[in-house]
Structure formats: C-alpha cells, structure tokens
Design an enzyme around this catalytic site. Structure first.
Site, PDB file in Angstrom:
ATOM      1  N   THR A 294       0.880  -1.180   0.000  1.00 43.95           N
ATOM      2  CA  THR A 294       0.000   0.000   0.000  1.00 43.95           C
ATOM      3  C   THR A 294       0.910   1.221   0.000  1.00 43.95           C
ATOM      4  O   THR A 294       1.588   1.497   0.993  1.00 43.95           O
ATOM      5  CB  THR A 294      -0.899   0.022   1.256  1.00 43.95           C
ATOM      6  OG1 THR A 294      -1.644  -1.188   1.295  1.00 43.95           O
ATOM      7  CG2 THR A 294      -1.848   1.207   1.208  1.00 43.95           C
TER       8      THR A 294
ATOM      9  N   LYS B 248      -7.599   1.659  -2.923  1.00 44.21           N
ATOM     10  CA  LYS B 248      -7.196   1.241  -1.569  1.00 44.21           C
ATOM     11  C   LYS B 248      -7.379   2.409  -0.582  1.00 44.21           C
ATOM     12  O   LYS B 248      -7.735   2.211   0.574  1.00 44.21           O
ATOM     13  CB  LYS B 248      -5.730   0.769  -1.598  1.00 44.21           C
ATOM     14  CG  LYS B 248      -5.141   0.413  -0.250  1.00 44.21           C
ATOM     15  CD  LYS B 248      -5.643  -0.896   0.324  1.00 44.21           C
ATOM     16  CE  LYS B 248      -5.073  -1.114   1.723  1.00 44.21           C
ATOM     17  NZ  LYS B 248      -5.408  -2.396   2.308  1.00 44.21           N
TER      18      LYS B 248
ATOM     19  N   LYS C 264       0.489   5.193   8.223  1.00 43.43           N
ATOM     20  CA  LYS C 264       1.127   5.368   6.909  1.00 43.43           C
ATOM     21  C   LYS C 264       0.039   5.501   5.837  1.00 43.43           C
ATOM     22  O   LYS C 264       0.069   6.401   4.995  1.00 43.43           O
ATOM     23  CB  LYS C 264       2.019   4.150   6.645  1.00 43.43           C
ATOM     24  CG  LYS C 264       2.747   4.119   5.336  1.00 43.43           C
ATOM     25  CD  LYS C 264       2.314   3.069   4.346  1.00 43.43           C
ATOM     26  CE  LYS C 264       2.092   1.659   4.786  1.00 43.43           C
ATOM     27  NZ  LYS C 264       1.527   0.796   3.747  1.00 43.43           N
TER      28      LYS C 264
HETATM   29  P1  NAP Z   1       5.279  -6.616   7.362  1.00 38.56           P
HETATM   30  O1  NAP Z   1       4.810  -7.861   8.011  1.00 38.56           O
HETATM   31  O2  NAP Z   1       5.867  -5.548   8.206  1.00 38.56           O
HETATM   32  O3  NAP Z   1       6.303  -7.014   6.216  1.00 38.56           O
HETATM   33  C1  NAP Z   1       6.934  -6.043   5.438  1.00 38.56           C
HETATM   34  C2  NAP Z   1       7.845  -6.753   4.454  1.00 38.56           C
HETATM   35  O4  NAP Z   1       8.526  -5.784   3.645  1.00 38.56           O
HETATM   36  C3  NAP Z   1       8.942  -7.569   5.139  1.00 38.56           C
HETATM   37  O5  NAP Z   1       9.235  -8.681   4.333  1.00 38.56           O
HETATM   38  C4  NAP Z   1      10.110  -6.574   5.184  1.00 38.56           C
HETATM   39  O6  NAP Z   1      11.369  -7.208   5.287  1.00 38.56           O
HETATM   40  C5  NAP Z   1       9.950  -5.933   3.813  1.00 38.56           C
HETATM   41  N1  NAP Z   1      10.553  -4.596   3.760  1.00 38.56           N
HETATM   42  C6  NAP Z   1      10.082  -3.461   4.342  1.00 38.56           C
HETATM   43  N2  NAP Z   1      10.903  -2.442   4.045  1.00 38.56           N
HETATM   44  C7  NAP Z   1      11.888  -2.930   3.264  1.00 38.56           C
HETATM   45  C8  NAP Z   1      13.024  -2.342   2.643  1.00 38.56           C
HETATM   46  N3  NAP Z   1      13.300  -1.029   2.768  1.00 38.56           N
HETATM   47  N4  NAP Z   1      13.826  -3.148   1.917  1.00 38.56           N
HETATM   48  C9  NAP Z   1      13.545  -4.469   1.795  1.00 38.56           C
HETATM   49  N5  NAP Z   1      12.489  -5.073   2.356  1.00 38.56           N
HETATM   50  C10 NAP Z   1      11.665  -4.310   3.086  1.00 38.56           C
HETATM   51  O7  NAP Z   1       4.082  -5.917   6.536  1.00 38.56           O
HETATM   52  P2  NAP Z   1       2.761  -6.573   5.932  1.00 38.56           P
HETATM   53  O8  NAP Z   1       1.719  -6.562   6.976  1.00 38.56           O
HETATM   54  O9  NAP Z   1       3.091  -7.834   5.223  1.00 38.56           O
HETATM   55  O10 NAP Z   1       2.347  -5.432   4.885  1.00 38.56           O
HETATM   56  C11 NAP Z   1       3.022  -5.303   3.629  1.00 38.56           C
HETATM   57  C12 NAP Z   1       2.275  -4.251   2.806  1.00 38.56           C
HETATM   58  O11 NAP Z   1       0.906  -4.672   2.650  1.00 38.56           O
HETATM   59  C13 NAP Z   1       2.228  -2.875   3.470  1.00 38.56           C
HETATM   60  O12 NAP Z   1       2.297  -1.876   2.481  1.00 38.56           O
HETATM   61  C14 NAP Z   1       0.872  -2.880   4.174  1.00 38.56           C
HETATM   62  O13 NAP Z   1       0.353  -1.568   4.350  1.00 38.56           O
HETATM   63  C15 NAP Z   1       0.039  -3.680   3.188  1.00 38.56           C
HETATM   64  N6  NAP Z   1      -1.128  -4.383   3.774  1.00 38.56           N
HETATM   65  C16 NAP Z   1      -1.036  -5.039   4.966  1.00 38.56           C
HETATM   66  C17 NAP Z   1      -2.165  -5.675   5.485  1.00 38.56           C
HETATM   67  C18 NAP Z   1      -2.132  -6.416   6.804  1.00 38.56           C
HETATM   68  O14 NAP Z   1      -3.207  -6.763   7.322  1.00 38.56           O
HETATM   69  N7  NAP Z   1      -0.969  -6.700   7.375  1.00 38.56           N
HETATM   70  C19 NAP Z   1      -3.364  -5.645   4.785  1.00 38.56           C
HETATM   71  C20 NAP Z   1      -3.418  -5.000   3.557  1.00 38.56           C
HETATM   72  C21 NAP Z   1      -2.296  -4.357   3.065  1.00 38.56           C
HETATM   73  P3  NAP Z   1      11.934  -7.652   6.738  1.00 38.56           P
HETATM   74  O15 NAP Z   1      11.341  -9.006   7.009  1.00 38.56           O
HETATM   75  O16 NAP Z   1      13.391  -7.671   6.573  1.00 38.56           O
HETATM   76  O17 NAP Z   1      11.474  -6.594   7.722  1.00 38.56           O
END
Ligand code: NAP
Length: 290
Positions: free
Chosen positions: A96, A171, A239
């Site tokens: 997102t 979104k 965010k």
């Molecule tokens: P998360 O669990 O915090 O995972 C984030 C992922 O991105 C991890 O694999 C992290 O690597 C990687 N990452 C972040 N910054 C990075 C960078 N600068 N360089 C390389 N890798 C990086 O987040 P998530 O919940 O999966 O969410 C991911 C996206 O989907 C976000 O944009 C979020 O807003 C969106 N989203 C989330 C949900 C939800 O319910 N969680 C629902 C809809 C949309 P590391 O493992 O090394 O930290």
C-alpha cells in the site's frame, strides 16, 4: 512460469505460498534472510540473496513491502530489482503506497520494457492465508489479463480499476471507510460497557443487523478481550491515512472523520501501541488522553 516474490512479511509470506502451490518456479527474496530460509523450508523452491538476483529469470515479479521509500529501495537501490528485470517482464506491487510513487516507478520501468501493475490488497493476514483477498489493480488491460490468473491464487475479488495508480486510489477509499468504521465500532463497544449492558450479548445481536460489518464480526470478540497483538498494525494504518490525506489535499475531497481518526491513532502510538491491531482505538476510549 518463473516468478519472483519480494517481501515475505505478514502478507507476502502466505501470498507467495499460494503461488508456490501452482506449479510455477518461485524465487523469493526477503531483507531478513531467515524469513526467506523459513519460507523455502515450508514451501520448497528457492531463495535469492538480492532483489536483482531474484528478478533475473523472472517473467513476473511481485513486491509486498512497506511504504513508498521501501518500494523505491527494493526497486532502485543497490542490487535492486530494476538491475535484474528483463525486458517483457511485469512487476506487480501489492504494497500500500501512494498513487504517485506507482506512476513514477511505472515510467522508469517502461523505459526498460517492463510493465507495471499497482495491486494493493484488502482482507488482512487471514485473507492472505485463506486466499481470499480483494485486489484492486491499476494497469493496462493486456498486462492485467496476463497477471490475473496468478492473482486468482490468493484473490477472491480481482478488479481492474483503470490506469496505473487507480488501484492505490481505490485502496485509499478502503482505508477511509475503514478508519471511520472502526472508530464507530470502538465507540459502540465502549458505550455498551459503560451502560451496564452485557457487551458481548449486545454486539452479538447488533452484528446480525444493519450496523454489521467485517470489522464488527471479526473484531468485537477480540476487542472485548483486550487482545490487540494480531491483525493490521496501527503504524501501517497511520502510513495509509497519511497517503489518503495527502491525496485529498490534492483532489479537494473533505476527510474530516479520517483526519480525526488519524489523530486518535497517533494517541495509540503514544500509548506504545504502534504494532497493535487497528481495533485498539477502544483502548484510547478506555484511557482517554488528558
Ligand atoms: P510486514 O509484516 O511488516 O512485512 C513487510 C515486508 O517488507 C517484510 O518482508 C520486510 O522485510 C519488507 N521490507 C520493508 N521495508 C523494506 C526495505 N526497505 N527493503 C527491503 N524489504 C523491506 O508488513 P505486511 O503486513 O506484510 O504489509 C506489507 C504491505 O501490505 C504494506 O504496504 C501494508 O500496508 C500492506 N497491507 C497489509 C495488510 C495487513 O493486514 N498486514 C493488509 C493489507 C495491506 P523484513 O522481514 O526484513 O522486515
């Protein structure tokens, strides 16, 4: 097909897992390597040590990282995807992020003959695990048609909204609706508790009526138990709301409730709840700021 998946977080880990079960060759990359190693243990296939290496053989590359800068880093940074992507490949971004960064990166990729789809998702960790996400896409129609069967492995509703950026704009609509809704749910629960009702009984009956929602059905039981170590983190929501408010400042849309709820989430962060689920707005009502 050769597929690469970058970002094995809460969402990416199960999404990449669904792709792995479809007979494609999947190469994963995660910044914290131990998560990629665990993913390969669970799903087979292979890992790459950089985004560039993951992209080199890929027909389609998926990203699911954090914010605009994270997406820029995995794409444009040292050993970033852009150095490995081959002509004719497609990059599908599930993060997102702003519509602006999607358009900016699509232009850079087009210069390399790589197509782009902005494809943010809704449905949370549970939706990703069950393969029931709602996916909103911005892309050229022919590019969308090419990736749609892959998205169907973890998406229940997959919709092409229009040009690049329109997936992210959709979104934003989701997050605007979500913000007001979850505050209303927190207020309803807090009111029920203060009024001396059996809150569980009250929410059960209300959740079968016209005020019901996914949030109400799925979150009131955990809210009543003060359980917030799951779900969609407040830091991520802030965010997203910043993205919505910035876009509204450009298009002139009024977002009075969204602005207010954004401040309420700042209060939750100040209480130490940055990683709590977004339903933790109830905690703020139960511990009102001075
Ligand atoms: P998360 O669990 O915090 O995972 C984030 C992922 O991105 C991890 O694999 C992290 O690597 C990687 N990452 C972040 N910054 C990075 C960078 N600068 N360089 C390389 N890798 C990086 O987040 P998530 O919940 O999966 O969410 C991911 C996206 O989907 C976000 O944009 C979020 O807003 C969106 N989203 C989330 C949900 C939800 O319910 N969680 C629902 C809809 C949309 P590391 O493992 O090394 O930290």
């Amino acid at each position: 097909m050769n597929i690469a998946f970058i970002g094995l977080g809460t969402m990416g880990y199960p999404m990449a897992g669904h792709l792995a079960q479809q007979g494609h060759t999947v190469t994963v990359y995660n910044r914290t390597m131990s998560k990629a190693e665990q993913w390969v243990k669970d799903n087979g296939h292979q890992l790459a040590s950089t985004p560039q290496a993951a992209a080199e053989q890929a027909d389609i590359v998926f990203t699911c990282v954090g914010n605009d800068n994270d997406l820029r880093a995995v794409l444009l940074g040292e050993n970033g995807l852009i150095h490995g992507l081959k002509k004719g490949a497609v990059l599908v971004d599930h993060s997102t992020v702003s519509a602006e960064v999607s358009r900016e990166l699509a232009i850079l990729l087009a210069k390399k003959g790589v197509d782009f789809v902005d494809a943010p998702v809704s449905g949370g960790q549970q939706g990703a695990q069950k393969g029931q996400l709602s996916i909103m896409c911005g892309a050229d129609t022919t590019v969308f048609t090419r990736v749609e069967p892959l998205l169907a492995t973890y998406g229940k509703t997959i919709t092409l909204m229009g040009d690049i950026g329109s997936g992210q704009l959709t979104k934003m609509v989701n997050q605007i609706c979500f913000a007001g809704l979850i505050q209303a749910l927190a207020e309803g629960i807090n009111f029920a508790q203060k009024s001396g009702l059996n809150a569980e009984k009250a929410l059960n009956v209300v959740s079968h009526g016209a005020a019901s929602s996914w949030q109400m059905v799925n979150r009131y039981p955990t809210m009543l138990q003060n359980e917030y170590n799951h779900g969609f983190a407040v830091d991520w929501m802030r965010k997203d709301l910043a993205i919505c408010l910035a876009e509204a400042a450009k298009n002139g849309a009024q977002l009075p409730v969204t602005e207010l709820v954004n401040q309420f989430y700042a209060d939750i962060q100040a209480l130490g709840g940055g990683r709590w689920d977004t339903s933790s707005l109830l905690v703020r009502l139960q511990n009102p700021p001075e």
